[in-house]
Design an enzyme around this catalytic site. Structure first.
Site, PDB file in Angstrom:
ATOM      1  N   ASP A 247      -3.243 110.779  70.614  1.00  0.00           N
ATOM      2  CA  ASP A 247      -2.280 110.107  70.632  1.00  0.00           C
ATOM      3  C   ASP A 247      -1.051 110.546  70.379  1.00  0.00           C
ATOM      4  O   ASP A 247      -0.992 111.788  69.910  1.00  0.00           O
ATOM      5  CB  ASP A 247      -2.583 108.751  69.654  1.00  0.00           C
ATOM      6  CG  ASP A 247      -1.844 107.522  70.342  1.00  0.00           C
ATOM      7  OD1 ASP A 247      -1.062 107.489  71.027  1.00  0.00           O
ATOM      8  OD2 ASP A 247      -2.365 106.295  69.895  1.00  0.00           O
TER       9      ASP A 247
ATOM     10  N   HIS B  14      -7.592  96.631  77.110  1.00  0.00           N
ATOM     11  CA  HIS B  14      -6.846  95.409  77.413  1.00  0.00           C
ATOM     12  C   HIS B  14      -5.405  95.637  77.626  1.00  0.00           C
ATOM     13  O   HIS B  14      -4.715  94.707  78.093  1.00  0.00           O
ATOM     14  CB  HIS B  14      -7.088  94.485  76.191  1.00  0.00           C
ATOM     15  CG  HIS B  14      -6.443  94.687  74.862  1.00  0.00           C
ATOM     16  ND1 HIS B  14      -6.416  93.730  73.977  1.00  0.00           N
ATOM     17  CD2 HIS B  14      -5.677  95.714  74.361  1.00  0.00           C
ATOM     18  CE1 HIS B  14      -5.523  94.329  72.790  1.00  0.00           C
ATOM     19  NE2 HIS B  14      -5.088  95.431  73.419  1.00  0.00           N
TER      20      HIS B  14
END
Length: 242
Positions: free
Chosen positions: A107, A147
């Site tokens: 990340d 999602h």
């Protein structure tokens, strides 16, 4: 969130059936031509607020990252890649409980890791739609990643892994109507709307998860969905057979 919520219908009219992340309700509300995450990459202050929001969510007992530890057998696992792991709360929770496990967080966000875990938890900046720089790992973990993306991009994300990979997803699973408490079902469907507004994405039912892995590659063996008492996210797992 509120400016985006008021523009839901105009966005659906403007971009019917689009799966592009830049075609979001948020984009209309805020005059953007990019994905929300691209905007965050260009605005460090807002990115920091977003990361802090994830830390806040993880502090909620029902959303706490330690539930994943209780869900699976980790005895044979020695290396985990936490893809999109933000500030590292899941990695720290796992590493604290699993002294034999090393974890790489992929990340942009970087937070300080507790000194006692610094030799087993590390960060790599990486675009997770491209082939993974860390290979031969036991588990790829995705917490609240799928999602944020439409099916088109989730398929690309899965195909960037490698045959033999085991995938564990911590995410909401939309319950079938009438199978859970009305409040709990409404909460998940509220997140479904929020994902549509922010990212032109969605939450998924169990059959959607199974279909996603099958479409990514027929060699994925879908292992099902596990729900843990006291945990709002469910845990989806699959293995890409070599």
């Amino acid at each position: 969130m509120w400016p985006a919520a008021t523009q839901a219908v105009p966005a659906l009219v403007k971009w019917p059936k689009s799966q592009k992340p830049q075609h979001s309700v948020f984009a209309i509300a805020h005059g953007l031509e990019t994905h929300v995450f691209d905007m965050l990459a260009e605005q460090p202050e807002r990115a920091a607020r977003f990361a802090n929001a994830m830390v806040y969510f993880n502090s909620n007992a029902d959303l706490a990252p330690h539930h994943i530890y209780d869900t699976f057998d980790w005895e044979s696992v020695s290396q985990v890649v936490d893809i999109g792991g933000s500030a590292g709360s899941t990695a720290v929770a796992l590493a604290t409980r699993l002294p034999q496990v090393s974890i790489v967080i992929q990340d942009q966000a970087r937070q300080s890791i507790p000194p006692a875990l610094a030799d087993r938890v590390s960060f790599i900046a990486h675009d997770f739609f491209h082939n993974k720089p860390v290979r031969d790992v036991d588990v790829y973990h995705f917490r609240w990643i799928f999602h944020d993306w439409s099916d088109r991009y989730c398929l690309k994300l899965l195909r960037a892994l490698k045959p033999g990979a085991r995938v564990i997803v911590s995410d909401f699973v939309v319950p079938e109507s009438g199978t859970t408490l009305r409040y709990k079902g409404g909460l998940v469907r509220g997140f479904d709307l929020a994902m549509m507004e922010l990212f032109n994405a969605r939450e998924r039912e169990q059959r959607d998860w199974q279909r996603l892995f099958e479409e990514a590659d027929s060699r994925f063996r879908f292992e099902g969905v596990k729900a843990m008492p006291g945990a709002d996210p469910a845990f989806i797992s699959a293995t890409w057979q070599p």
